[in-house]
Write an enzyme that holds these catalytic residues in place. Structure first.
Site, PDB file in Angstrom:
ATOM      1  N   ASP A   1     -23.858  25.716  19.961  1.00 12.75           N
ATOM      2  CA  ASP A   1     -23.982  25.956  18.515  1.00 12.75           C
ATOM      3  C   ASP A   1     -24.666  27.281  18.167  1.00 12.75           C
ATOM      4  OD1 ASP A   1     -26.482  23.302  18.521  1.00 12.75           O
ATOM      5  OD2 ASP A   1     -26.763  25.434  18.937  1.00 12.75           O
TER       6      ASP A   1
ATOM      7  N   HIS B   1     -23.080  25.893  29.021  1.00 13.30           N
ATOM      8  CA  HIS B   1     -21.763  25.325  28.660  1.00 13.30           C
ATOM      9  C   HIS B   1     -20.974  26.278  27.768  1.00 13.30           C
ATOM     10  CE1 HIS B   1     -23.102  20.934  29.613  1.00 13.30           C
ATOM     11  NE2 HIS B   1     -22.758  21.610  30.686  1.00 13.30           N
TER      12      HIS B   1
END
Ligand code: APR
Length: 251
Positions: A107, A122
């Protein structure tokens, strides 16, 4: 069981005594920014099968599945704002009390809160890569193509399919993960904030550090190994930690 304040004071002691501290965050640090996590009741994996919409295998053979079923969940992430826990971690980096944040999140909220040493194990949602020629486009340009009806979005040069630069289930890990392994191995303390530690290989990182502390609402597989576990919300706990460090003149 001693009080939350006493446990936060203990966390401050452990942090101040550590010569090198790294922080490992997961989706739980972003739930107070309005982004659901994955494995809590009502989390994302209770709504969508991750292996269906977020696996590399499915993406390669049926990329439209991701762009129709998975993308809406990712686009909601990009409008979120950092919360107090992200801000405190950025402040701890500035104060020299943590050396980096290793995050499983895509995010980008750590960077938006001001953290500069962020290892995105990730991947992230800032760009996408053509699977044929390797050319890149920004996330916004990718969305423009999808919202204009181009599903899956294709490269303007070679007509290859664009894949977001986040790690799908079954993808190889990022270069940031290799660096995160080095960081964890050379750290005296690893602090977990907001992760179930369910997913490998990231859940091996806490085993590499000298000492382990965990701030997480739910239990994790590493709790019995941790020096300290605080089962409380990340925002409130990190805010209390900041106030404790401030009262000691350390931030
Ligand atoms: N404060 C503290 N902890 C919280 C909060 C909060 N406000 N909200 C949720 N949590 C805890 C939950 O109790 C849970 O244990 O955060 C943890 C989140 O765990 P997961 O949903 O499993 O998320 P994460 O650990 O980041 O998952 C790792 O799995 O599906 C993949 O790629 C995905 O990066 C993700 C990886």
């Amino acid at each position: 069981m001693n009080s939350l304040q006493e446990r936060v004071a203990e966390l401050a002691d452990i942090l101040l005594a550590s010569k090198k501290t790294v922080v490992l965050t997961g989706a739980g640090i972003s739930t107070e920014s309005g982004i659901p996590d994955f494995r809590s009741p009502g989390g994302l994996w209770s709504k969508i099968d991750p292996m269906y919409a977020f696996s590399a295998e499915t993406f390669i053979h049926r990329p439209e599945v991701f762009y129709k079923a998975g993308l809406p969940h990712l686009t909601s992430i990009t409008t979120a704002r950092p919360n107090r826990a992200h801000e405190v971690l950025a402040g701890l980096e500035k104060a020299g009390l943590i050396s980096c944040v290793i995050t499983q999140n895509v995010d980008g909220l750590h960077q938006r809160a001001g953290s500069t040493r962020v290892l995105e194990v990730h991947g992230h949602l800032r760009s996408a890569t053509c699977m044929s020629c390797g050319s890149k486009i920004t996330w916004d340009h990718l969305l423009d193509k999808v919202f204009a009806g181009q599903v899956p979005p294709r490269c303007g040069d070679c007509r290859g399919i664009y894949k977001p630069d986040c790690v799908f289930f079954g993808d190889s890990m990022t270069a940031d993960f290799t660096e995160a392994t080095r960081e964890a191995t050379t750290s005296e303390l690893l602090l977990v904030v907001g992760s179930s530690l369910e997913v490998s290989p990231v859940n091996y990182l806490p085993m590499l550090a000298g000492k382990l502390a965990i701030v997480n609402l739910g239990p994790t597989m590493a709790d019995r190994r941790a020096l300290l576990v605080i089962n409380n919300r990340a925002g409130q706990t990190m805010d209390l930690l900041w106030n404790e460090l401030h009262s000691r003149g350390k931030v």
